[in-house]
Design an enzyme around this catalytic site. Structure first.
Site, PDB file in Angstrom:
ATOM      1  N   HIS A 223       0.839  -1.220   0.000  1.00  0.00           N
ATOM      2  CA  HIS A 223       0.000   0.000   0.000  1.00  0.00           C
ATOM      3  C   HIS A 223       0.861   1.252   0.000  1.00  0.00           C
ATOM      4  O   HIS A 223       0.340   2.363   0.173  1.00  0.00           O
ATOM      5  CB  HIS A 223      -0.957  -0.003   1.201  1.00  0.00           C
ATOM      6  CG  HIS A 223      -1.954  -1.118   1.134  1.00  0.00           C
ATOM      7  ND1 HIS A 223      -2.631  -1.581   2.239  1.00  0.00           N
ATOM      8  CD2 HIS A 223      -2.380  -1.874   0.100  1.00  0.00           C
ATOM      9  CE1 HIS A 223      -3.443  -2.561   1.885  1.00  0.00           C
ATOM     10  NE2 HIS A 223      -3.302  -2.773   0.592  1.00  0.00           N
TER      11      HIS A 223
ATOM     12  N   CYS B  81       8.703  20.823 -10.580  1.00  0.00           N
ATOM     13  CA  CYS B  81       7.680  21.431 -11.475  1.00  0.00           C
ATOM     14  C   CYS B  81       6.638  22.226 -10.691  1.00  0.00           C
ATOM     15  O   CYS B  81       5.679  22.729 -11.270  1.00  0.00           O
ATOM     16  CB  CYS B  81       6.996  20.330 -12.301  1.00  0.00           C
ATOM     17  SG  CYS B  81       5.863  19.332 -11.336  1.00  0.00           S
TER      18      CYS B  81
HETATM   19  C1  BV8 Z   1      -7.923  -2.469  -5.553  1.00  0.00           C
HETATM   20  C2  BV8 Z   1      -3.309   3.042   2.342  1.00  0.00           C
HETATM   21  C3  BV8 Z   1      -8.347  -2.868  -7.837  1.00  0.00           C
HETATM   22  C4  BV8 Z   1      -4.012   4.218   2.895  1.00  0.00           C
HETATM   23  C5  BV8 Z   1      -4.871   1.274   2.354  1.00  0.00           C
HETATM   24  C6  BV8 Z   1     -15.352  -0.327  -4.486  1.00  0.00           C
HETATM   25  C7  BV8 Z   1     -14.634   0.521  -5.317  1.00  0.00           C
HETATM   26  C8  BV8 Z   1     -13.257   0.385  -5.478  1.00  0.00           C
HETATM   27  C9  BV8 Z   1     -12.590  -0.623  -4.801  1.00  0.00           C
HETATM   28  C10 BV8 Z   1     -13.312  -1.447  -3.968  1.00  0.00           C
HETATM   29  C11 BV8 Z   1     -14.678  -1.326  -3.809  1.00  0.00           C
HETATM   30  N1  BV8 Z   1     -15.073  -2.277  -2.924  1.00  0.00           N
HETATM   31  C12 BV8 Z   1     -14.024  -2.999  -2.534  1.00  0.00           C
HETATM   32  C13 BV8 Z   1     -12.958  -2.521  -3.153  1.00  0.00           C
HETATM   33  C14 BV8 Z   1     -11.621  -2.991  -3.045  1.00  0.00           C
HETATM   34  C15 BV8 Z   1     -10.955  -2.173  -1.945  1.00  0.00           C
HETATM   35  C16 BV8 Z   1     -11.330  -2.809  -0.629  1.00  0.00           C
HETATM   36  O1  BV8 Z   1     -10.877  -3.877  -0.333  1.00  0.00           O
HETATM   37  N2  BV8 Z   1     -12.183  -2.101   0.155  1.00  0.00           N
HETATM   38  C17 BV8 Z   1     -12.563  -2.669   1.431  1.00  0.00           C
HETATM   39  C18 BV8 Z   1     -12.723  -1.546   2.456  1.00  0.00           C
HETATM   40  C19 BV8 Z   1     -13.846  -3.462   1.234  1.00  0.00           C
HETATM   41  N3  BV8 Z   1      -9.545  -2.309  -2.203  1.00  0.00           N
HETATM   42  C20 BV8 Z   1      -8.934  -1.421  -2.977  1.00  0.00           C
HETATM   43  O2  BV8 Z   1      -9.454  -0.424  -3.431  1.00  0.00           O
HETATM   44  C21 BV8 Z   1      -7.498  -1.767  -3.295  1.00  0.00           C
HETATM   45  N4  BV8 Z   1      -7.292  -1.662  -4.706  1.00  0.00           N
HETATM   46  O3  BV8 Z   1      -8.730  -3.287  -5.201  1.00  0.00           O
HETATM   47  O4  BV8 Z   1      -7.579  -2.219  -6.877  1.00  0.00           O
HETATM   48  C22 BV8 Z   1      -9.549  -2.016  -8.075  1.00  0.00           C
HETATM   49  C23 BV8 Z   1      -9.364  -0.747  -8.592  1.00  0.00           C
HETATM   50  C24 BV8 Z   1     -10.492   0.024  -8.870  1.00  0.00           C
HETATM   51  C25 BV8 Z   1     -11.783  -0.476  -8.604  1.00  0.00           C
HETATM   52  C26 BV8 Z   1     -11.932  -1.758  -8.026  1.00  0.00           C
HETATM   53  C27 BV8 Z   1     -10.815  -2.519  -7.753  1.00  0.00           C
HETATM   54  C28 BV8 Z   1      -6.567  -0.813  -2.598  1.00  0.00           C
HETATM   55  C29 BV8 Z   1      -6.615  -1.073  -1.125  1.00  0.00           C
HETATM   56  C30 BV8 Z   1      -5.534  -0.263  -0.455  1.00  0.00           C
HETATM   57  C31 BV8 Z   1      -6.168   0.806   0.371  1.00  0.00           C
HETATM   58  N5  BV8 Z   1      -5.123   1.494   1.114  1.00  0.00           N
HETATM   59  N6  BV8 Z   1      -3.911   1.912   2.975  1.00  0.00           N
HETATM   60  C32 BV8 Z   1      -3.283   4.644   4.130  1.00  0.00           C
HETATM   61  O5  BV8 Z   1      -2.909   3.783   4.955  1.00  0.00           O
HETATM   62  O6  BV8 Z   1      -3.127   5.859   4.280  1.00  0.00           O
HETATM   63  S1  BV8 Z   1      -5.700   0.100   3.214  1.00  0.00           S
HETATM   64  C33 BV8 Z   1      -5.563   0.298   4.896  1.00  0.00           C
HETATM   65  O7  BV8 Z   1      -6.226  -0.862   5.440  1.00  0.00           O
HETATM   66  C34 BV8 Z   1      -4.153   0.190   5.471  1.00  0.00           C
HETATM   67  O8  BV8 Z   1      -3.132   0.027   4.514  1.00  0.00           O
HETATM   68  C35 BV8 Z   1      -4.229  -1.073   6.315  1.00  0.00           C
HETATM   69  O9  BV8 Z   1      -3.038  -1.733   6.369  1.00  0.00           O
HETATM   70  C36 BV8 Z   1      -5.232  -1.819   5.562  1.00  0.00           C
HETATM   71  C37 BV8 Z   1      -5.816  -3.038   6.161  1.00  0.00           C
HETATM   72  O10 BV8 Z   1      -6.146  -2.765   7.492  1.00  0.00           O
HETATM   73  P1  BV8 Z   1      -5.376  -3.655   8.598  1.00  0.00           P
HETATM   74  O11 BV8 Z   1      -3.927  -3.513   8.340  1.00  0.00           O
HETATM   75  O12 BV8 Z   1      -5.946  -5.011   8.624  1.00  0.00           O
HETATM   76  O13 BV8 Z   1      -5.682  -2.832   9.905  1.00  0.00           O
HETATM   77  P2  BV8 Z   1      -7.034  -2.885  10.761  1.00  0.00           P
HETATM   78  O14 BV8 Z   1      -6.990  -1.703  11.673  1.00  0.00           O
HETATM   79  O15 BV8 Z   1      -8.200  -3.062   9.836  1.00  0.00           O
HETATM   80  O16 BV8 Z   1      -6.924  -4.219  11.613  1.00  0.00           O
HETATM   81  C38 BV8 Z   1      -5.903  -4.356  12.590  1.00  0.00           C
HETATM   82  C39 BV8 Z   1      -5.949  -5.816  13.021  1.00  0.00           C
HETATM   83  O17 BV8 Z   1      -4.894  -6.027  13.963  1.00  0.00           O
HETATM   84  C40 BV8 Z   1      -7.236  -6.196  13.725  1.00  0.00           C
HETATM   85  O18 BV8 Z   1      -7.651  -7.460  13.242  1.00  0.00           O
HETATM   86  C41 BV8 Z   1      -6.837  -6.272  15.209  1.00  0.00           C
HETATM   87  O19 BV8 Z   1      -7.574  -7.283  15.883  1.00  0.00           O
HETATM   88  C42 BV8 Z   1      -5.413  -6.676  15.103  1.00  0.00           C
HETATM   89  N7  BV8 Z   1      -4.574  -6.228  16.227  1.00  0.00           N
HETATM   90  C43 BV8 Z   1      -4.640  -5.047  16.889  1.00  0.00           C
HETATM   91  N8  BV8 Z   1      -3.639  -5.000  17.809  1.00  0.00           N
HETATM   92  C44 BV8 Z   1      -2.943  -6.152  17.696  1.00  0.00           C
HETATM   93  C45 BV8 Z   1      -3.533  -6.935  16.692  1.00  0.00           C
HETATM   94  N9  BV8 Z   1      -3.071  -8.152  16.349  1.00  0.00           N
HETATM   95  C46 BV8 Z   1      -1.995  -8.602  17.016  1.00  0.00           C
HETATM   96  N10 BV8 Z   1      -1.374  -7.914  17.989  1.00  0.00           N
HETATM   97  C47 BV8 Z   1      -1.819  -6.698  18.356  1.00  0.00           C
HETATM   98  N11 BV8 Z   1      -1.207  -6.025  19.336  1.00  0.00           N
HETATM   99 ZN    ZN Z   2       6.853  17.558 -10.291  1.00  0.00          ZN
END
Ligand code: BV8
Ligand code: ZN
Length: 242
Positions: free
Chosen positions: A122, A153
């Site tokens: 990501h 630019c």
């Molecule tokens: C894509 C950068 C093809 C930002 C991130 C409708 C239109 C367009 C796309 C979609 C759509 N519907 C679905 C999609 C696909 C979409 C998607 O999946 N959406 C989800 C919400 C349903 N995906 C995309 O768009 C991806 N691209 O599919 O391209 C495409 C293109 C066009 C149209 C269609 C498809 C791009 C996805 C990337 C998004 N960018 N980050 C930024 O960070 O600034 S995602 C963001 O969520 C972060 O990167 C993060 O890493 C990621 C996942 O979250 P997690 O890392 O799992 O973190 P979270 O807080 O959720 O969970 C933490 C976990 O840790 C928990 O389970 C917790 O229990 C656990 N935990 C907590 N503490 C601990 C622990 N475990 C162990 N020890 C601990 N101490």
């Molecule tokens: Zn530039």
């Protein structure tokens, strides 16, 4: 199986693995004090990541989106890798070219710990891209200017990060596909398993015949399909696997 028996079994499976892939999410950095996305600390001024991490949000209000990233960079500037990050570096040192790390995290903590065999699928919060000339550069300025511009630019800079609705970079997708399909063990640490395509990697690995181990505080949509689900903090459990 008791927790201890689960850990022993995971250790044995890891020790006998020929090639391993590791997939991490925000949970691995939670133990370094970094807010996760969907946990209690996941909001910023009542916005969710899905509201701000999109091209549309940046188009509409680049100042707000840069404020959010600046806020996260200021938090991250004082955070260090934890023993879970460090253990993954040790895995890389022991398995060498038979190990690959895929991280969804943009915090840069795996690189800071010393990981080199990784895909930051990501992107990275310390890298910016020019919306004009496309130049990609490192940027550690804290605080950032309200609207950072390109030195070459003078166009607006954006975070070099994959936003929702944007495709992952080809090279990363190829590398993930290769690592997930060729590994015989996938270790999934600290991800809620809701964001695709990363959320599909555990089932891809299972289909390719790998054993999948999950470490998380709670169960996730992938918990039913993994072979071993270890519940607890990454910083406590990941080091026990070596
Ligand atoms: C894509 C950068 C093809 C930002 C991130 C409708 C239109 C367009 C796309 C979609 C759509 N519907 C679905 C999609 C696909 C979409 C998607 O999946 N959406 C989800 C919400 C349903 N995906 C995309 O768009 C991806 N691209 O599919 O391209 C495409 C293109 C066009 C149209 C269609 C498809 C791009 C996805 C990337 C998004 N960018 N980050 C930024 O960070 O600034 S995602 C963001 O969520 C972060 O990167 C993060 O890493 C990621 C996942 O979250 P997690 O890392 O799992 O973190 P979270 O807080 O959720 O969970 C933490 C976990 O840790 C928990 O389970 C917790 O229990 C656990 N935990 C907590 N503490 C601990 C622990 N475990 C162990 N020890 C601990 N101490
Ligand atoms: Zn530039």
């Amino acid at each position: 199986m008791s927790d201890n028996a689960l850990i022993q079994s995971a250790r044995a499976q890891l020790a006998s693995a020929r090639s391993i892939a590791v997939l991490t999410g925000a949970g691995i950095s939670a133990d370094s004090g970094v807010p996760t996305f969907r946990g209690a600390d996941g909001l910023w001024r009542n916005y969710r990541a899905e509201d701000l991490a999109t091209p549309e949000a940046f188009e509409r209000d680049p100042r707000l989106v840069w404020e959010w990233y600046n806020w996260r960079r200021e938090i991250l500037a004082t955070k260090q890798p934890n023993p879970a990050h460090d253990t993954i570096v040790k895995l890389e040192q022991q398995w060498g070219d038979r190990m690959w790390l895929i991280t969804q995290n943009v915090d840069g903590l795996h690189r800071a710990a010393g990981s080199q065999r990784l895909s930051e699928i990501h992107g990275n919060i310390w890298t910016v891209r020019c919306t004009g000339c496309g130049v990609i550069s490192g940027n550690r300025e804290i605080p950032l200017p309200i609207l950072p511009t390109c030195r070459l630019c003078h166009a607006l800079l954006r975070p070099h990060i994959v936003w929702f609705g944007e495709s992952l970079w080809e090279e990363d997708l190829r590398r993930c596909d290769q690592a997930i399909r060729s590994c015989d063990l996938l270790l999934v640490v600290g991800t809620s398993g809701v964001v695709y395509p990363a959320a599909g990697f555990a089932s891809m690995a299972k289909e390719a015949g790998a054993l999948v181990i999950e470490i998380n505080l709670e169960s996730t949509p992938q918990s039913d399909l993994v072979d071993l689900s270890l519940q607890g903090r990454a910083k406590d459990l990941v080091p026990l696997l070596l």
